[in-house]
Design a protein around this motif. Structure first.
Motif, short mmCIF file in Angstrom:
data_model
loop_
_atom_site.label_atom_id
_atom_site.label_comp_id
_atom_site.label_asym_id
_atom_site.label_seq_id
_atom_site.Cartn_x
_atom_site.Cartn_y
_atom_site.Cartn_z
N ILE A 24 -1.15 -5.53 2.84
CA ILE A 24 -0.21 -5.89 1.78
C ILE A 24 -0.57 -7.32 1.38
CG2 ILE A 24 2.20 -6.07 1.10
CD1 ILE A 24 1.60 -3.30 2.09
N ASN A 25 -1.37 -7.46 0.32
CA ASN A 25 -1.91 -8.75 -0.08
C ASN A 25 -1.13 -9.35 -1.26
OD1 ASN A 25 -3.65 -10.89 0.14
ND2 ASN A 25 -5.26 -9.97 -1.08
N THR A 26 0.18 -9.12 -1.27
CA THR A 26 1.07 -9.67 -2.28
C THR A 26 2.45 -9.80 -1.67
OG1 THR A 26 1.99 -9.38 -4.50
CG2 THR A 26 1.57 -7.39 -3.23
N THR A 27 3.23 -10.73 -2.20
CA THR A 27 4.62 -10.85 -1.76
C THR A 27 5.55 -10.08 -2.69
OG1 THR A 27 4.86 -12.91 -2.98
CG2 THR A 27 4.25 -13.07 -0.64
N GLN A 28 4.99 -9.35 -3.64
CA GLN A 28 5.75 -8.59 -4.61
C GLN A 28 5.82 -7.10 -4.28
OE1 GLN A 28 7.43 -10.09 -7.19
NE2 GLN A 28 6.80 -11.93 -6.08
N ALA A 29 5.50 -6.72 -3.05
CA ALA A 29 5.53 -5.31 -2.64
C ALA A 29 6.81 -5.03 -1.86
CB ALA A 29 4.32 -4.97 -1.80
N VAL A 30 7.32 -3.83 -2.02
CA VAL A 30 8.48 -3.36 -1.28
C VAL A 30 8.01 -2.18 -0.45
CG1 VAL A 30 10.77 -2.34 -1.48
CG2 VAL A 30 10.03 -4.06 -3.13
N ILE A 31 8.35 -2.19 0.86
CA ILE A 31 7.92 -1.11 1.75
C ILE A 31 9.13 -0.61 2.52
CG2 ILE A 31 7.19 -2.77 3.51
CD1 ILE A 31 4.97 -0.75 4.29
N THR A 32 9.30 0.70 2.59
CA THR A 32 10.46 1.26 3.26
C THR A 32 10.26 1.29 4.78
OG1 THR A 32 9.67 3.54 3.10
CG2 THR A 32 10.99 2.70 1.25
N SER A 33 11.37 1.24 5.50
CA SER A 33 11.28 1.29 6.96
C SER A 33 10.80 2.65 7.44
CB SER A 33 12.63 0.94 7.59
OG SER A 33 13.62 1.82 7.14
#
Length: 92
Positions: free
Chosen positions: A42-51
């Motif tokens: 994940i090479n961005t701080t703009q990603a959302v990832i679910t648990s």
């Protein structure tokens, strides 16, 4: 064991659905089988990832690496329980 390295570099939502990682971004929706993935960066701080996705990636022994604003690795996931493959290596 997976063979793909998946790199997320733009705003995206990553979720889990039917043994697949679903990536939604401005270009559309892509699905990747979790068993094909070896590394998720994940090479961005703009990603959302679910648990739910993180849980299934950990079960499949997929390494997930997160980076900061400067695109430097800042942390990675580590499985809580050893895999059966690691135990087999120790017994040899």
């Amino acid at each position: 064991m997976g063979w793909r390295s998946v790199i997320i570099t733009q705003h995206a939502k990553l979720s889990y659905s039917s043994r697949m990682m679903t990536v939604q971004n401005r270009d559309g929706i892509n699905q990747i089988p979790i068993e094909d993935i070896n590394l998720l960066l994940i090479n961005t701080t703009q990603a959302v990832i679910t648990s739910s996705l993180i849980s299934h990636l950990a079960k499949s022994e997929v390494k997930v690496i997160f980076s900061d604003d400067m695109h430097e690795p800042i942390c990675e996931t580590v499985g809580y329980y050893p895999s059966t493959r690691d135990i087999d290596l120790l017994e040899q």
